[in-house]
Design a protein around this motif. Structure first.
Motif, PDB file in Angstrom:
ATOM      1  N   GLU A  98     -15.149 -23.075 -66.197  1.00 15.99           N
ATOM      2  CA  GLU A  98     -15.787 -21.964 -66.900  1.00 15.99           C
ATOM      3  C   GLU A  98     -16.461 -22.463 -68.182  1.00 15.99           C
ATOM      4  O   GLU A  98     -17.616 -22.131 -68.462  1.00 15.99           O
ATOM      5  N   ALA A  99     -15.770 -23.319 -68.919  1.00 17.38           N
ATOM      6  CA  ALA A  99     -16.344 -23.850 -70.168  1.00 17.38           C
ATOM      7  C   ALA A  99     -17.569 -24.707 -69.869  1.00 17.38           C
ATOM      8  O   ALA A  99     -18.572 -24.670 -70.600  1.00 17.38           O
ATOM      9  N   ALA A 131     -10.668 -25.885 -73.496  1.00 16.98           N
ATOM     10  CA  ALA A 131     -10.297 -24.748 -72.646  1.00 16.98           C
ATOM     11  C   ALA A 131      -9.117 -25.105 -71.758  1.00 16.98           C
ATOM     12  O   ALA A 131      -8.208 -24.289 -71.529  1.00 16.98           O
ATOM     13  N   MET A 132      -9.102 -26.339 -71.261  1.00 21.15           N
ATOM     14  CA  MET A 132      -8.002 -26.755 -70.378  1.00 21.15           C
ATOM     15  C   MET A 132      -6.712 -26.888 -71.168  1.00 21.15           C
ATOM     16  O   MET A 132      -5.640 -26.545 -70.681  1.00 21.15           O
ATOM     17  N   GLU A 133      -6.830 -27.374 -72.394  1.00 23.35           N
ATOM     18  CA  GLU A 133      -5.624 -27.502 -73.199  1.00 23.35           C
ATOM     19  C   GLU A 133      -5.051 -26.122 -73.521  1.00 23.35           C
ATOM     20  O   GLU A 133      -3.840 -25.898 -73.427  1.00 23.35           O
ATOM     21  N   ASP A 134      -5.925 -25.193 -73.864  1.00 21.25           N
ATOM     22  CA  ASP A 134      -5.456 -23.837 -74.160  1.00 21.25           C
ATOM     23  C   ASP A 134      -4.793 -23.211 -72.933  1.00 21.25           C
ATOM     24  O   ASP A 134      -3.751 -22.568 -73.041  1.00 21.25           O
ATOM     25  N   ALA A 135      -5.420 -23.422 -71.765  1.00 18.58           N
ATOM     26  CA  ALA A 135      -4.859 -22.834 -70.539  1.00 18.58           C
ATOM     27  C   ALA A 135      -3.515 -23.474 -70.211  1.00 18.58           C
ATOM     28  O   ALA A 135      -2.613 -22.818 -69.679  1.00 18.58           O
ATOM     29  N   ALA A 136      -3.389 -24.764 -70.544  1.00 15.26           N
ATOM     30  CA  ALA A 136      -2.150 -25.467 -70.208  1.00 15.26           C
ATOM     31  C   ALA A 136      -1.007 -25.049 -71.121  1.00 15.26           C
ATOM     32  O   ALA A 136       0.147 -25.000 -70.714  1.00 15.26           O
TER      33      ALA A 136
END
Ligand SMILES: *Cc1c(COP(=O)(O)O)cnc(C)c1O
Length: 472
Positions: A344-345, A110-115
């Motif tokens: 969130e994840a 999730a953090m990679e996608d957001a980044a």
């Protein structure tokens, strides 16, 4: 006694190559493609300066053939991040110095996608207009804890500071003398209180505080009772503190009598959503229990037992959270999109009932002893094949991170007994990746509980490499 003739200093200086000559070498030119001209030339100049200083102190010039490797090694070490991935073989699960909770794969994704792209951080897709960043975790947190509303800030220290500044400034906050603690890293409850503008009113004694102490200390100036969980120490013996339920009842009764209702604020520190007792640990108060018992606001960390990214979570009554959101400090303490994505994840794992299976902190806490033993035995066998003798012994892992002080989990340790243990441990730290171990009674202890199985190969390679360097 024979002594070597002192090197002729001038001869040694003369052996040093010129900057240009080094930069033109066939084995140095390609380094510029990787690191850039400026970095290569800076590395060459620094190395030459260092060689001159060494010669002045009596050393000889480095051999001509060594220069390319020296330059390459310097550039590689300069290029390495200062924040490095390490193997944590200490057995301390939430290790504050080593970055606390490793994240679940869902959180990392999730953090990679957001980044990598744009996202709906503050955008409402339905309305096509500005939205609120607090929506992303509030519903999940409210659902999981039973609180009316929730918000996330930078860390739990920020959460406590925001709550006190926004809701207690200029008024009194009652705290038991047994809870006027230092959390670590300079976070002292009395200092945070004075920074927030609230006045500290100490209640009771270090070891014993009774409900009647609070009752007597309540005045129209009381903004709140603050409870601070004893995260990193344990009081034993002749001790007592009133329960949250009884404090809530006291405040309720006081409100009926006076029309004034001071807040009940519970700083849980680690805060857990899962029952620690189910994992063979002492009971930690859960966040949902604290809400159910009558706390108006509960604060806890995102990266301790919750097992998510660094954050401070505040859950509790709707109108109080709304007031916190409106306070100017909320903007200064807000979390970024990466944290929100990871949080969130992480919370979704709890909602799915899959936290223990998916979140590394809980995977480590619940790792079965036979599995730990078989990993330690595998390490032992791999090392024996390389001629390195090690023992496997019963030992203890710790939860750490200001959670469950003094509580340990039975584990199996790999024990190394090199001739110079501290030097050997330093060599492990200098490896790539660095390996961090425990030393006890001149023996190195390595705990499989905090080493991910995908790190096993690197761990063995690192131990072997450091072993081979002994006596060098
Ligand atoms: C750890 C802790 C804090 C500080 O939390 P951070 O997330 O590290 O800022 C505050 N209060 C208690 C009781 C704690 O255990």
């Amino acid at each position: 006694m024979t002594s070597l003739p002192a090197p002729n200093v001038r001869d040694e200086y003369r052996k040093l190559p010129a900057v240009d000559a080094l930069l033109r070498r066939d084995d140095v030119v390609p380094l510029a493609i990787e690191y850039g001209d400026a970095a290569v030339s800076a590395a060459v100049r620094t190395l030459l300066d260092e060689a001159r200083t060494a010669i002045a102190a009596g050393a000889t010039a480095p051999p001509e053939a060594d220069w390319p490797t020296r330059i390459a090694a310097r550039l590689a070490s300069k290029n390495r991040s200062s924040l490095r991935t390490v193997i944590n073989a200490t057995g301390v699960i939430i290790h504050t110095n080593l970055g606390r909770a490793p994240l679940s794969s869902a959180a990392r994704q999730a953090m990679e996608d957001a980044a990598a792209g744009y996202n709906t951080l503050e955008y409402n897709l339905e309305a096509g207009e500005r939205g609120s960043r607090s929506v992303h975790t509030r519903d999940l947190l409210a659902e999981l804890t039973g609180a009316e509303d929730a918000m996330a800030v930078n860390n739990n220290a920020a959460a406590v500071y925001l709550v006190l500044s926004a809701l207690c400034s200029g008024r009194d906050v009652l705290i038991s003398r047994g809870e006027l603690v230092e959390i670590g890293g300079g976070f002292r409850i009395p200092d945070v209180l004075s920074q927030s503008g609230a006045s500290l009113r100490e209640v009771g004694t270090t070891n014993r505080t009774h409900l009647s102490d609070f009752e007597q200390a309540l005045t129209p100036e009381t903004a709140a009772i603050l409870r601070v969980h004893s995260s990193n120490f344990r009081q034993i013996g002749f001790v007592t503190q009133p329960t949250l339920v009884r404090q809530a009842a006291l405040l309720h009764e006081y409100a009926e009598r006076t029309g004034k209702r001071p807040l009940l604020i519970d700083d849980l520190g680690s805060g857990t959503l899962l029952e620690t007792r189910a994992y063979g640990l002492a009971p930690e108060p859960t966040v949902q229990m604290s809400i159910a018992d009558g706390a108006d606001l509960v604060t806890f960390s995102g990266d301790k037992l919750l097992g998510g990214p660094q954050a401070g979570l505040i859950v509790g009554r709707g109108e109080l959270i709304a007031a916190l959101r409106r306070h100017p400090l909320a903007r200064a303490l807000r979390v970024d999109k990466l944290t929100l994505a990871g949080l969130e994840a992480t919370l979704q794992s709890y909602r799915r009932g899959a936290a223990a299976a998916e979140i590394p902190v809980w995977q480590m806490i619940s790792a079965p002893l036979d599995q730990l033993e078989s990993r330690a035995l595998n390490w032992q066998a791999a090392l024996a094949a390389a001629g390195i003798e090690a023992l496997v012994e019963p030992g203890e892992s710790a939860v750490g991170g200001g959670a469950l002080p003094g509580e340990t989990l039975a584990t199996r340790l790999l024990v190394l007994t090199p001739p110079a243990p501290h030097e050997y441990a330093a060599r492990l730290r200098r490896g790539n990746p660095p390996i961090i171990v425990r030393i006890s009674r001149e023996r190195l202890l390595l705990d499989p509980r905090t080493v991910r199985s995908r790190e096993d190969e690197e761990l063995i390679a690192g131990i072997k490499a450091a072993w081979a360097q002994q006596g060098e």
